[in-house]
Write a protein that holds these residues in place. Structure first.
Motif, PDB file in Angstrom:
ATOM      1  N   ILE A  70      86.688  17.942 -31.613  1.00 41.13           N
ATOM      2  CA  ILE A  70      87.575  18.913 -32.255  1.00 41.13           C
ATOM      3  C   ILE A  70      87.665  20.108 -31.314  1.00 41.13           C
ATOM      4  O   ILE A  70      86.819  21.003 -31.337  1.00 41.13           O
ATOM      5  CB  ILE A  70      87.053  19.349 -33.643  1.00 41.13           C
ATOM      6  CG1 ILE A  70      86.927  18.139 -34.570  1.00 41.13           C
ATOM      7  CG2 ILE A  70      87.991  20.386 -34.260  1.00 41.13           C
ATOM      8  CD1 ILE A  70      86.412  18.475 -35.962  1.00 41.13           C
ATOM      9  N   ASN A  71      88.658  20.077 -30.476  1.00 45.67           N
ATOM     10  CA  ASN A  71      88.832  21.097 -29.436  1.00 45.67           C
ATOM     11  C   ASN A  71      90.107  21.865 -29.749  1.00 45.67           C
ATOM     12  O   ASN A  71      91.195  21.478 -29.334  1.00 45.67           O
ATOM     13  CB  ASN A  71      88.907  20.435 -28.061  1.00 45.67           C
ATOM     14  CG  ASN A  71      89.034  21.447 -26.943  1.00 45.67           C
ATOM     15  OD1 ASN A  71      88.700  22.615 -27.111  1.00 45.67           O
ATOM     16  ND2 ASN A  71      89.527  20.999 -25.798  1.00 45.67           N
ATOM     17  N   LEU A  72      89.975  22.944 -30.520  1.00 47.71           N
ATOM     18  CA  LEU A  72      91.146  23.676 -31.007  1.00 47.71           C
ATOM     19  C   LEU A  72      91.307  24.980 -30.222  1.00 47.71           C
ATOM     20  O   LEU A  72      90.490  25.890 -30.316  1.00 47.71           O
ATOM     21  CB  LEU A  72      90.982  23.985 -32.506  1.00 47.71           C
ATOM     22  CG  LEU A  72      90.653  22.788 -33.404  1.00 47.71           C
ATOM     23  CD1 LEU A  72      90.629  23.221 -34.862  1.00 47.71           C
ATOM     24  CD2 LEU A  72      91.632  21.645 -33.182  1.00 47.71           C
ATOM     25  N   LYS A  73      92.394  25.029 -29.454  1.00 54.52           N
ATOM     26  CA  LYS A  73      92.699  26.212 -28.663  1.00 54.52           C
ATOM     27  C   LYS A  73      94.215  26.393 -28.601  1.00 54.52           C
ATOM     28  O   LYS A  73      94.968  25.421 -28.692  1.00 54.52           O
ATOM     29  CB  LYS A  73      92.188  26.060 -27.216  1.00 54.52           C
ATOM     30  CG  LYS A  73      90.690  25.957 -27.035  1.00 54.52           C
ATOM     31  CD  LYS A  73      90.375  25.789 -25.550  1.00 54.52           C
ATOM     32  CE  LYS A  73      88.903  25.606 -25.294  1.00 54.52           C
ATOM     33  NZ  LYS A  73      88.629  25.386 -23.845  1.00 54.52           N
ATOM     34  N   PRO A  74      94.676  27.633 -28.403  1.00 54.97           N
ATOM     35  CA  PRO A  74      96.098  27.815 -28.100  1.00 54.97           C
ATOM     36  C   PRO A  74      96.459  27.035 -26.843  1.00 54.97           C
ATOM     37  O   PRO A  74      95.641  26.892 -25.936  1.00 54.97           O
ATOM     38  CB  PRO A  74      96.228  29.325 -27.876  1.00 54.97           C
ATOM     39  CG  PRO A  74      95.050  29.925 -28.570  1.00 54.97           C
ATOM     40  CD  PRO A  74      93.952  28.916 -28.463  1.00 54.97           C
ATOM     41  N   PHE A  75      97.691  26.546 -26.781  1.00 55.05           N
ATOM     42  CA  PHE A  75      98.102  25.704 -25.660  1.00 55.05           C
ATOM     43  C   PHE A  75      97.891  26.385 -24.309  1.00 55.05           C
ATOM     44  O   PHE A  75      97.476  25.757 -23.338  1.00 55.05           O
ATOM     45  CB  PHE A  75      99.566  25.301 -25.829  1.00 55.05           C
ATOM     46  CG  PHE A  75     100.059  24.377 -24.757  1.00 55.05           C
ATOM     47  CD1 PHE A  75      99.681  23.039 -24.736  1.00 55.05           C
ATOM     48  CD2 PHE A  75     100.892  24.839 -23.753  1.00 55.05           C
ATOM     49  CE1 PHE A  75     100.119  22.184 -23.737  1.00 55.05           C
ATOM     50  CE2 PHE A  75     101.342  23.996 -22.754  1.00 55.05           C
ATOM     51  CZ  PHE A  75     100.952  22.660 -22.750  1.00 55.05           C
ATOM     52  N   ASN A  76      98.175  27.692 -24.246  1.00 54.19           N
ATOM     53  CA  ASN A  76      98.046  28.386 -22.961  1.00 54.19           C
ATOM     54  C   ASN A  76      96.597  28.612 -22.541  1.00 54.19           C
ATOM     55  O   ASN A  76      96.326  29.069 -21.436  1.00 54.19           O
ATOM     56  CB  ASN A  76      98.812  29.714 -22.972  1.00 54.19           C
ATOM     57  CG  ASN A  76      98.309  30.686 -24.024  1.00 54.19           C
ATOM     58  OD1 ASN A  76      97.360  30.381 -24.752  1.00 54.19           O
ATOM     59  ND2 ASN A  76      98.945  31.844 -24.120  1.00 54.19           N
ATOM     60  N   ALA A 129      96.984  20.659 -29.803  1.00 55.96           N
ATOM     61  CA  ALA A 129      97.746  19.897 -28.814  1.00 55.96           C
ATOM     62  C   ALA A 129      96.901  18.837 -28.110  1.00 55.96           C
ATOM     63  O   ALA A 129      97.337  17.693 -27.932  1.00 55.96           O
ATOM     64  CB  ALA A 129      98.358  20.847 -27.779  1.00 55.96           C
ATOM     65  N   SER A 130      95.690  19.188 -27.723  1.00 57.02           N
ATOM     66  CA  SER A 130      94.869  18.258 -26.957  1.00 57.02           C
ATOM     67  C   SER A 130      94.347  17.107 -27.819  1.00 57.02           C
ATOM     68  O   SER A 130      94.528  15.936 -27.486  1.00 57.02           O
ATOM     69  CB  SER A 130      93.693  19.001 -26.307  1.00 57.02           C
ATOM     70  OG  SER A 130      92.916  18.108 -25.539  1.00 57.02           O
ATOM     71  N   ILE A 131      93.721  17.430 -28.928  1.00 57.14           N
ATOM     72  CA  ILE A 131      93.131  16.378 -29.758  1.00 57.14           C
ATOM     73  C   ILE A 131      94.208  15.535 -30.437  1.00 57.14           C
ATOM     74  O   ILE A 131      94.073  14.309 -30.564  1.00 57.14           O
ATOM     75  CB  ILE A 131      92.160  16.975 -30.801  1.00 57.14           C
ATOM     76  CG1 ILE A 131      91.480  15.860 -31.588  1.00 57.14           C
ATOM     77  CG2 ILE A 131      92.866  17.944 -31.737  1.00 57.14           C
ATOM     78  CD1 ILE A 131      90.677  14.902 -30.752  1.00 57.14           C
ATOM     79  N   ALA A 132      95.308  16.159 -30.852  1.00 60.58           N
ATOM     80  CA  ALA A 132      96.380  15.387 -31.491  1.00 60.58           C
ATOM     81  C   ALA A 132      96.992  14.403 -30.498  1.00 60.58           C
ATOM     82  O   ALA A 132      97.326  13.270 -30.867  1.00 60.58           O
ATOM     83  CB  ALA A 132      97.457  16.327 -32.041  1.00 60.58           C
ATOM     84  N   SER A 133      97.130  14.807 -29.250  1.00 58.53           N
ATOM     85  CA  SER A 133      97.675  13.913 -28.229  1.00 58.53           C
ATOM     86  C   SER A 133      96.743  12.734 -27.974  1.00 58.53           C
ATOM     87  O   SER A 133      97.182  11.583 -27.861  1.00 58.53           O
ATOM     88  CB  SER A 133      97.901  14.687 -26.927  1.00 58.53           C
ATOM     89  OG  SER A 133      98.832  15.729 -27.111  1.00 58.53           O
ATOM     90  N   ALA A 134      95.445  13.019 -27.883  1.00 58.67           N
ATOM     91  CA  ALA A 134      94.472  11.948 -27.644  1.00 58.67           C
ATOM     92  C   ALA A 134      94.456  10.957 -28.804  1.00 58.67           C
ATOM     93  O   ALA A 134      94.414   9.736 -28.609  1.00 58.67           O
ATOM     94  CB  ALA A 134      93.085  12.547 -27.429  1.00 58.67           C
TER      95      ALA A 134
END
Length: 227
Positions: A70-76, A129-134
């Motif tokens: 669970i890696n939740l960060k703003p895209f930038n 963005a990262s975890i949803a893509s994976a």
């Protein structure tokens, strides 16, 4: 008695599945940490799925891949390493496990594979963005392999919402955040790992013998109901 291989069965959802299945099945747990429970039907192998070679086994009826992030960060604020790390643990680790044990699964009478996605792959959520893509890659894998392996091996996935595990502890770290999470869901709750274990047990059983290529959303209504 089936032989169920669980990658990541020492903690969280994997632990709940292991403990549920141990009574009637042989469970082989493969994870970095030792399980905090013992049973005569449990065999444990210490292994880092991303680094180590998976152990050679004699028989497998069901493969369950539980590791996640669970890696939740703003895209930038996400860098390429964030995307790579999430992709490796959520997707490539699953690919590695399936390729390793595919020959044994093909020898089973009624084999199945169970993977895990997330509600964030269907419901657009900020900072995911990262975890949803994976996890979207995992869903594509499920559908592709279900087609490729039919009619021999069933392949399904569960896509849960927030679950009360160590992995999600930052999201549920105090009563205020817990209450906010409850209010976000139409069913006014979030998940417990035991609930997911029950669904997993159903999907790998003969009761789900007509189900393959399915992404089962355990979302407390958040992706389909407006509250």
């Amino acid at each position: 008695m089936k032989t169920i291989v669980i990658i990541g069965g020492s903690k969280g959802i994997g632990k709940a599945i292991s403990q549920l299945e141990l009574t009637n099945n042989k469970v082989i747990n493969i994870s970095r940490s030792d399980p905090e429970f013992y049973h005569q039907n449990l065999t444990h192998y210490n292994c880092d799925i991303l680094i180590d070679e998976l152990p050679d086994l004699e028989t497998i009826d069901t493969l369950i891949y539980c590791p996640g992030s669970i890696n939740l960060k703003p895209f930038n604020r996400l860098n390429l390493e964030d995307f790579k790390n999430d992709y490796e643990i959520n997707f490539l680790g699953a690919v590695k496990a399936i390729q390793k044990y595919l020959p044994l699964l093909k020898e089973s009478a009624k084999p199945s594979v169970l993977l895990f996605s997330t509600v964030a792959s269907k419901l657009g959520m900020p900072f995911h963005a990262s975890i949803a893509s994976a996890k979207a890659a995992v869903e594509g894998l499920v559908k592709s392999l279900a087609a490729e392996f039919s009619p021999t091996i069933r392949v399904n996935a569960i896509a849960p919402t927030v679950t009360n595990t160590t992995l999600a502890s930052k999201l549920l770290r105090n009563d205020r955040l817990k209450d906010q999470m409850i209010e976000r869901h139409p069913l006014k709750k979030y998940l417990q790992p035991e609930e997911i274990a029950e669904m997993a047990s159903f999907l790998i059983s003969e009761k789900a013998g007509s189900m393959s290529g399915q992404i089962i959303e355990m979302d407390c209504g958040i992706t389909t109901i407006k509250s």
